[in-house]
Design an enzyme around this catalytic site. Structure first.
Site, PDB file in Angstrom:
ATOM      1  CG  ASP A  72      -5.684   5.441   0.587  1.00  0.00           C
ATOM      2  OD1 ASP A  72      -5.036   6.039  -1.334  1.00  0.00           O
ATOM      3  OD2 ASP A  72      -4.734   4.298   0.834  1.00  0.00           O
ATOM      4  CE  LYS A 131      -4.845   1.449  -1.539  1.00  0.00           C
ATOM      5  NZ  LYS A 131      -3.068   1.415  -1.465  1.00  0.00           N
TER       6      LYS A 131
END
Length: 291
Positions: free
Chosen positions: A139, A13
């Protein structure tokens, strides 16, 4: 044994924005950030075993191959919570740079959750897997879903967004590791300039690439730049090659460029390859995972 093996992609990401709002009573920081997945991915090989044990192997020596690895923790969490009596061998093929601000460990854990949900026939929804993932790391829930989202709370409260306009992403990881904990501890909340997250969300909705690039912002940059001046120099160097937008991802040290034009992306890559070893040219993925 049916369905004995799966290979799951675990994409990295990047942050389009990263804002820290305040310190919470639980010791964590309240964040608001836009994250999106890119097509640089680890590959998680899962093979069922009859010995009822979890065994983990990584093709890079500097990644833990024990219970410190988040993929191991993901497998153990599922195994213990749902009393699974089958073991698994996890082999991690690392392509995402380590300690880079790209959620490499978190995405490996998320891919392990998705893959073992299938292999162990647990039939859990992505929502249920994301809730479990929050027990492993902040996350992990985002990485369970993939795609693009605003993350709030510690990062586990997600509001899903449409994907940004398609573009090239040049990821550049200098040869150093950054501790997220160290960066958080050195943040001065009263002095930071906060991103306009709403403006970037609207630009994503409008598929306005230029406004997205202008809105890229990360409050951690100044702290990381102060501790590691070479990261600031790297960002300046990428700008000089003609990127449309440049930002550090997470707590760094990876810096990325957004570029609409492929030949310009290749020029940035070529200009940096002799300067930094780890340079990748990839695409924004944008789409969410399926169960």
């Amino acid at each position: 044994m049916d369905k004995v093996e799966r290979i799951i992609k675990a994409p990295a990401k990047i942050n389009l924005t990263l804002d820290v709002l305040h310190k919470r009573q639980d010791g964590y920081h309240e964040v608001e950030m836009i994250m999106t997945t890119v097509d640089l991915a680890d590959r998680i090989h899962l093979t069922l075993k009859d010995d009822n044990k979890i065994f983990i192997e990584v093709d890079k020596g500097f990644v833990p191959s024990n219970d410190q690895n988040l993929a191991y923790q993901a497998a153990k969490l599922l195994k213990d919570r749902f009393k699974v009596q089958t073991g698994v061998h996890i082999f991690i093929e690392k392509n995402i740079p380590v300690s880079a601000g790209l959620a490499g460990g978190s995405t490996d854990a998320a891919a392990t959750l998705r893959g073992l949900n299938d292999l162990w026939n647990l039939n859990l929804s992505l929502d249920a897997l994301a809730e479990l993932g929050a027990e492993i790391g902040s996350d992990v829930p985002f990485c369970v879903y993939g795609g693009t989202a605003i993350a709030r709370g510690r990062g586990e409260k997600l509001e899903h967004l449409s994907s940004p306009p398609s573009c090239w992403v040049v990821l550049v990881k200098p040869p150093l590791g950054v501790s997220t904990k160290d960066i958080y501890e050195k943040l001065t909340l009263s002095e930071m300039k906060h991103p306009d997250t709403g403006k970037v969300v609207q630009a994503i909705f409008n598929r306005d690439f230029h406004t997205i690039c202008n809105g890229l912002a990360n409050v951690m940059e100044e702290v990381t730049f102060h501790l590691y001046p070479q990261v600031r120099h790297l960002k300046e160097r990428i700008w000089s090659f003609g990127a449309d937008g440049v930002l550090m991802s997470g707590s760094g040290p990876t810096v990325y460029a957004l570029v609409q034009n492929q030949s310009r992306a290749e020029r940035i890559y070529n200009g940096l390859k002799g300067f930094v070893d780890q340079v990748h040219v990839v695409r924004i993925l944008g789409s969410r995972h399926k169960v």
